[in-house]
Design a protein around this motif. Structure first.
Motif, mmCIF file in Angstrom:
data_model
loop_
_atom_site.group_PDB
_atom_site.id
_atom_site.type_symbol
_atom_site.label_atom_id
_atom_site.label_comp_id
_atom_site.label_asym_id
_atom_site.label_seq_id
_atom_site.Cartn_x
_atom_site.Cartn_y
_atom_site.Cartn_z
ATOM 1 N N VAL A 29 0.860 -1.182 0.000
ATOM 2 C CA VAL A 29 0.000 0.000 0.000
ATOM 3 C C VAL A 29 0.900 1.236 0.000
ATOM 4 C CG1 VAL A 29 -1.751 1.305 1.263
ATOM 5 C CG2 VAL A 29 -1.818 -1.208 1.263
ATOM 6 N N SER A 30 0.715 2.075 -0.998
ATOM 7 C CA SER A 30 1.501 3.315 -1.050
ATOM 8 C C SER A 30 0.583 4.509 -0.810
ATOM 9 C CB SER A 30 2.227 3.460 -2.388
ATOM 10 O OG SER A 30 1.294 3.555 -3.441
ATOM 11 N N ILE A 31 1.136 5.512 -0.164
ATOM 12 C CA ILE A 31 0.397 6.745 0.114
ATOM 13 C C ILE A 31 1.218 7.902 -0.436
ATOM 14 C CG2 ILE A 31 -0.592 8.228 1.888
ATOM 15 C CD1 ILE A 31 -0.659 5.718 3.712
ATOM 16 N N THR A 51 -2.820 3.775 -2.801
ATOM 17 C CA THR A 51 -2.841 2.785 -3.875
ATOM 18 C C THR A 51 -2.520 1.398 -3.346
ATOM 19 O OG1 THR A 51 -2.123 4.481 -5.439
ATOM 20 C CG2 THR A 51 -1.885 2.188 -6.150
ATOM 21 N N ASN A 52 -3.324 0.437 -3.770
ATOM 22 C CA ASN A 52 -3.073 -0.970 -3.481
ATOM 23 C C ASN A 52 -2.235 -1.522 -4.634
ATOM 24 O OD1 ASN A 52 -3.108 -3.680 -2.838
ATOM 25 N ND2 ASN A 52 -5.230 -3.992 -3.466
ATOM 26 N N ASN A 53 -0.946 -1.704 -4.414
ATOM 27 C CA ASN A 53 -0.029 -2.179 -5.453
ATOM 28 C C ASN A 53 0.117 -3.700 -5.401
ATOM 29 O OD1 ASN A 53 0.877 0.484 -6.428
ATOM 30 N ND2 ASN A 53 1.653 0.677 -4.362
ATOM 31 N N CYS A 54 -0.990 -4.386 -5.330
ATOM 32 C CA CYS A 54 -0.997 -5.834 -5.180
ATOM 33 C C CYS A 54 -1.982 -6.446 -6.167
ATOM 34 C CB CYS A 54 -1.395 -6.177 -3.741
ATOM 35 S SG CYS A 54 -1.554 -7.937 -3.438
ATOM 36 N N ALA A 55 -1.735 -7.695 -6.546
ATOM 37 C CA ALA A 55 -2.635 -8.417 -7.447
ATOM 38 C C ALA A 55 -3.904 -8.880 -6.734
ATOM 39 C CB ALA A 55 -1.910 -9.614 -8.051
ATOM 40 N N PHE A 97 -4.341 -3.072 -7.711
ATOM 41 C CA PHE A 97 -3.744 -1.956 -8.449
ATOM 42 C C PHE A 97 -4.714 -0.777 -8.593
ATOM 43 C CE2 PHE A 97 -1.815 -5.951 -9.871
ATOM 44 C CZ PHE A 97 -0.551 -5.755 -9.365
ATOM 45 N N SER A 98 -5.577 -0.599 -7.596
ATOM 46 C CA SER A 98 -6.551 0.496 -7.594
ATOM 47 C C SER A 98 -6.182 1.525 -6.527
ATOM 48 C CB SER A 98 -7.954 -0.037 -7.310
ATOM 49 O OG SER A 98 -8.373 -0.887 -8.338
ATOM 50 N N SER A 116 -3.143 -1.474 9.227
ATOM 51 C CA SER A 116 -3.623 -2.844 9.020
ATOM 52 C C SER A 116 -4.495 -2.917 7.787
ATOM 53 C CB SER A 116 -4.409 -3.332 10.248
ATOM 54 O OG SER A 116 -5.585 -2.543 10.403
ATOM 55 N N SER A 117 -4.671 -4.142 7.298
ATOM 56 C CA SER A 117 -5.598 -4.417 6.197
ATOM 57 C C SER A 117 -5.867 -5.913 6.174
ATOM 58 C CB SER A 117 -5.027 -3.964 4.848
ATOM 59 O OG SER A 117 -4.005 -4.849 4.430
#
Length: 122
Positions: A29-31, A51-55, A97-98, A116-117
């Protein structure tokens, strides 16, 4: 010895297959923040993109927001503050990736950090 090496290779391959493609977590997760150029009550407006930079999708994403202040209201469905934590997107899934974005106005950018997530892989 050859049999042992083959066993280790098979074990390695099986462990990769078992984990799938979803080695995701908070590090994915990037901010990012940037000034918009707008000013509200003599304070610059900041645009925040999470951004969720994960599949895989992630839900129940929370950020540390102890001390967060703004003179421009933030849509509570995007970022809701409860105590020292903020819930992103009402806890609803942030897709692979959203991104989720919001703006706030304060003198300086706030150092949001992921807490957390829940990773949702299928």
């Amino acid at each position: 010895m050859v049999a042992f090496i083959k066993f280790l290779c098979v074990l390695f391959v099986v462990s990769l297959v078992g984990k799938g493609n979803c080695q995701c977590g908070l590090s994915n997760v990037s901010i990012n923040q940037s000034k918009t150029g707008e000013v509200v009550q003599q304070k610059p407006v900041w645009n925040v993109t999470i951004t969720n930079n994960c599949a895989c999708s992630q839900s129940d994403l929370t950020l540390s927001c102890n001390g967060f202040q703004t003179v421009k209201p933030v849509d509570s469905s995007v970022l809701s503050k409860s105590g020292n934590e903020c819930l992103v997107n009402n806890g609803v899934i942030v897709g692979p990736f959203s991104s989720v974005t919001f703006t706030y106005a304060w003198d300086t950018s706030f150092p949001f950090q992921t807490l957390s997530s829940t990773v949702n892989c299928s």
